[in-house]
Design an enzyme around this catalytic site. Structure first.
Site, mmCIF file in Angstrom:
data_model
loop_
_atom_site.group_PDB
_atom_site.id
_atom_site.type_symbol
_atom_site.label_atom_id
_atom_site.label_comp_id
_atom_site.label_asym_id
_atom_site.label_seq_id
_atom_site.Cartn_x
_atom_site.Cartn_y
_atom_site.Cartn_z
ATOM 1 N N ARG A 152 -6.049 -4.304 -10.143
ATOM 2 C CA ARG A 152 -5.145 -4.031 -9.024
ATOM 3 C C ARG A 152 -3.799 -3.626 -9.615
ATOM 4 N NH1 ARG A 152 -1.236 -6.924 -6.466
ATOM 5 N NH2 ARG A 152 -1.014 -6.679 -4.215
ATOM 6 N N LYS B 117 3.733 -7.924 -13.564
ATOM 7 C CA LYS B 117 4.021 -9.341 -13.307
ATOM 8 C C LYS B 117 4.898 -9.976 -14.379
ATOM 9 C CE LYS B 117 0.492 -10.415 -9.950
ATOM 10 N NZ LYS B 117 -0.785 -11.082 -9.611
HETATM 11 C C1 YH5 Z 1 -3.553 -10.636 -7.559
HETATM 12 O O1 YH5 Z 1 -3.274 -10.913 -8.723
HETATM 13 N N1 YH5 Z 1 -1.199 -10.295 -6.609
HETATM 14 S S1 YH5 Z 1 0.834 -9.883 -4.836
HETATM 15 C C2 YH5 Z 1 5.325 -10.189 -8.792
HETATM 16 C C3 YH5 Z 1 5.636 -9.053 -9.536
HETATM 17 C C4 YH5 Z 1 4.822 -7.961 -9.516
HETATM 18 C C5 YH5 Z 1 3.682 -7.972 -8.749
HETATM 19 C C6 YH5 Z 1 7.523 -10.057 -10.583
HETATM 20 N N2 YH5 Z 1 -1.861 -9.883 -4.533
HETATM 21 C C7 YH5 Z 1 -2.568 -10.357 -6.571
HETATM 22 O O2 YH5 Z 1 1.387 -8.098 -7.201
HETATM 23 N N3 YH5 Z 1 -4.264 -10.056 -4.908
HETATM 24 C C8 YH5 Z 1 -0.816 -10.026 -5.365
HETATM 25 O O3 YH5 Z 1 6.773 -8.948 -10.298
HETATM 26 C C9 YH5 Z 1 -2.973 -10.087 -5.272
HETATM 27 N N4 YH5 Z 1 -4.842 -10.609 -7.137
HETATM 28 C C10 YH5 Z 1 -5.203 -10.327 -5.847
HETATM 29 N N5 YH5 Z 1 -6.498 -10.319 -5.529
HETATM 30 C C11 YH5 Z 1 1.829 -10.243 -6.294
HETATM 31 C C12 YH5 Z 1 2.128 -9.063 -7.155
HETATM 32 C C13 YH5 Z 1 3.353 -9.087 -7.980
HETATM 33 C C14 YH5 Z 1 4.184 -10.185 -8.007
#
Ligand code: YH5
Length: 257
Positions: A237, A203
């Site tokens: 996750r 993230k």
């Molecule tokens: C979460 O924290 N996150 S989707 C931006 C990125 C990399 C990854 C800029 N679903 C979560 O993974 N469900 C997502 O790079 C989730 N907790 C739960 N429970 C976003 C994501 C991501 C966004």
């Protein structure tokens, strides 16, 4: 928890079988690498991502769920749409992972009428606009109070506590400083008495700290998983399962001595 994104990618011709097969193969690899849960999602919730119509989301995730029922690990559906929850539950998933914490109309009743688990996540605002100007007085207090309020409502709807996980929602309507404060004080969320799920893998907050692009954040992500577990997370996750499992084996070995 290994992340299984079922979204179009630039390397294939976009053929449906191609996409399904690739997602299933990737998921099976995550299981071999040590994933205990697979989180299957058909719509990106990244800031500014375009919403996916219901029918398209169903076409993406259902064949992947069906292909993974025999994988030998619990399956989670990452969605806020009650229709997708219903179809995924009917198909056999074990858990609903909802970034909107069952606030969408009918989501609560769909989960209440089933026996599956549910992860309730905190988000300030909505994905399209949440990162424009997030503001908090006390971010730890506000996240705790939101999750506590959702928990109370959701228990009253007939979902027992042993089915519920909580998640502070890193990156969802939070500035870098908010995310860092939440991670440092994650253990205070343990006062709600439920297992905690944390998603920090790749993230932006990690990119801000190390100054690297999304495909260069592996080491920062491992550090975040290690810290999360030390501070009380029960599930992390992640995209990169093998290196995370190795790191967490060390944490676990030390914490049992
Ligand atoms: C979460 O924290 N996150 S989707 C931006 C990125 C990399 C990854 C800029 N679903 C979560 O993974 N469900 C997502 O790079 C989730 N907790 C739960 N429970 C976003 C994501 C991501 C966004």
């Amino acid at each position: 928890m290994g992340i299984v994104n079922v979204t179009p990618d630039s390397f294939s011709d976009g053929g449906k079988f191609n996409r399904t097969d690739k997602a299933i193969a990737h998921a099976m690899q995550l299981v071999e690498e040590g994933a205990d849960i697979l989180d299957i999602g058909g719509e990106s919730t990244r800031p500014g991502a375009t919403p996916v119509p219901l029918e398209e989301e169903l076409k993406r995730v259902l064949p992947v769920i069906e292909g993974l029922l025999q994988a030998g690990v619990p399956l989670s559906i990452d969605t806020y749409k009650p229709e997708v929850m219903r179809a995924a539950i009917d198909a056999g998933v074990d858990m609903v992972n909802d970034v909107r914490a069952l606030q969408e109309a009918h989501a609560l009743e769909v989960v209440a009428r089933s026996q599956v688990g549910v992860c309730l996540m905190h988000m300030q605002g909505l994905p399209q606009t949440m990162q424009l100007d997030p503001q908090y007085g006390d971010v730890v207090l506000e996240v705790t109070e939101f999750l506590s309020a959702r928990l109370q409502l959701i228990e009253m709807a007939g979902i027992s506590r042993d089915r519920i996980l909580l998640d502070p929602g890193f990156g969802f309507g939070k500035r870098t400083a908010h995310n860092l404060t939440l991670l440092n004080h994650l253990s205070s969320l343990q006062s709600l008495g439920l297992p905690l799920l944390v998603g920090l893998s790749r993230k932006s907050v990690l990119g801000q700290v190390v100054g690297l692009n999304v495909d260069e954040r592996l080491h920062a992500s491992i550090a975040a998983s290690v810290l999360s577990v030390i501070k009380g997370a029960n599930i992390v996750r992640v995209h990169d399962v093998k290196p995370t499992v190795d790191a967490l084996k060390v944490v676990s070995a030390v914490m049992h001595h």
